[in-house]
Motif scaffolding. Sequence first.
Motif, mmCIF file in Angstrom:
data_model
loop_
_atom_site.group_PDB
_atom_site.id
_atom_site.type_symbol
_atom_site.label_atom_id
_atom_site.label_comp_id
_atom_site.label_asym_id
_atom_site.label_seq_id
_atom_site.Cartn_x
_atom_site.Cartn_y
_atom_site.Cartn_z
ATOM 1 N N SER A 95 -15.703 20.104 14.075
ATOM 2 C CA SER A 95 -16.447 20.140 12.803
ATOM 3 C C SER A 95 -16.713 21.588 12.399
ATOM 4 C CB SER A 95 -17.777 19.388 12.943
ATOM 5 O OG SER A 95 -17.551 18.063 13.361
ATOM 6 N N THR A 131 -13.476 23.361 11.362
ATOM 7 C CA THR A 131 -13.050 22.891 10.035
ATOM 8 C C THR A 131 -13.824 23.611 8.933
ATOM 9 O OG1 THR A 131 -12.543 20.714 10.964
ATOM 10 C CG2 THR A 131 -12.785 20.838 8.584
ATOM 11 N N GLU A 154 -12.651 27.279 8.831
ATOM 12 C CA GLU A 154 -11.324 27.438 8.228
ATOM 13 C C GLU A 154 -11.373 27.245 6.716
ATOM 14 O OE1 GLU A 154 -8.680 24.838 10.328
ATOM 15 O OE2 GLU A 154 -8.241 26.368 11.836
ATOM 16 N N ALA A 166 -10.689 16.124 7.012
ATOM 17 C CA ALA A 166 -10.352 17.448 7.534
ATOM 18 C C ALA A 166 -10.754 17.569 9.011
ATOM 19 C CB ALA A 166 -11.039 18.531 6.706
ATOM 20 N N ILE A 167 -11.944 17.049 9.347
ATOM 21 C CA ILE A 167 -12.412 17.100 10.741
ATOM 22 C C ILE A 167 -11.527 16.227 11.620
ATOM 23 C CG2 ILE A 167 -14.325 16.483 12.302
ATOM 24 C CD1 ILE A 167 -16.203 17.244 9.922
ATOM 25 N N ASP A 225 -8.404 15.516 11.137
ATOM 26 C CA ASP A 225 -7.131 16.230 11.326
ATOM 27 C C ASP A 225 -7.262 17.290 12.410
ATOM 28 O OD1 ASP A 225 -6.007 14.679 9.383
ATOM 29 O OD2 ASP A 225 -6.139 16.187 7.794
ATOM 30 N N THR A 226 -8.383 18.037 12.393
ATOM 31 C CA THR A 226 -8.624 19.067 13.405
ATOM 32 C C THR A 226 -8.706 18.425 14.789
ATOM 33 O OG1 THR A 226 -9.904 20.334 11.787
ATOM 34 C CG2 THR A 226 -10.171 20.967 14.086
#
Length: 236
Positions: free
Chosen positions: A107, A110, A113, A205-206, A208-209
Motif C-alpha cells: 500500500s 503504491t 509510486e 493499484a495495491i 497489482d503491487t
Amino acid sequence: MQNVPGSENVHAATEDTSALEAEVRSRMTQGENIEQEVRDLTVKALSRQGHDQDSLRHVMGAVLKGVREGAQEKLQSSSIQAQTALSPVRDAVAGLDAALAQLAAASKLTLEEAGGRAQTFSKEELTRLRANLESIENLFFETLQESASAAHDLVEVTLRDIILHAKRNGTAVGSQLKDTLEALNHQLKSTTHSQLEAGIHLTQAITDTLRQAAANVLIEVAERVKPSDKPGGHHG
C-alpha cells in the motif's frame, strides 16, 4: 445496470478461502519452511481478494483454520512429540503476520509510486484505505482469539501464548502500518476533494503491487518484511 462491488465475487472468494485453508492444512502436516510457505500462500490470496474488513477476515480465518486443523492432525499422530507438532503453529502465525505486513508495505509503495508520477487518488479512496489499514492489526488479534477459542488442548494453549507474546512485543504488520499510515496521512493532507483517480483505482493499484510481490517480481516489498531470525534468509 447497478453493480454492487464485490457481490459477484462472493462465491469465488468462498472457494478461494476453502482452497487456502486446505493448502495451509497440508503444509502444516508436510511442509518444512512453514513461515515462508504460509506467508506466500496468504500474499497470493490477498492479491486475489478485496482488502475490506470482511475479505481480510475471511483470508485470516481460512489460514488460521488450516493451521489449527493441521496442528491437531499432527498432535494425534503418536509418533510425533508435542513440541515438534506445535512449533509450526508459531511459524505459521508469523507467516500470516508477515503477509499482512506485505499488504501494508505494498500500500505504501503504491502511494509512493503514484506520488512519483504526480498521480493522485480521490480523497474517498484514500480515506477508505486508511480505515481498512487501521483495522488490520485488530482483525489479526480478533481472528487469533477466535481461532484459539475453537482449538483444543495444546493447540489452544499455543495460540493464546502467541497472542500474549504478540501483544507484548508487537507485530510485523503493526510495525509496517506505522510507516504506511504516515505516508497515507501525508497524501490525504495534500489531496483536495475535487481530485479524481488518475485512471486507476487505488485498490486495484495495491492489488497489482501485491501480485508482483507474490510473484517475487517486486523484491522491495517481499524483502522488506523478511523474517529477521532466519540466518541467510535469501531463498531462490
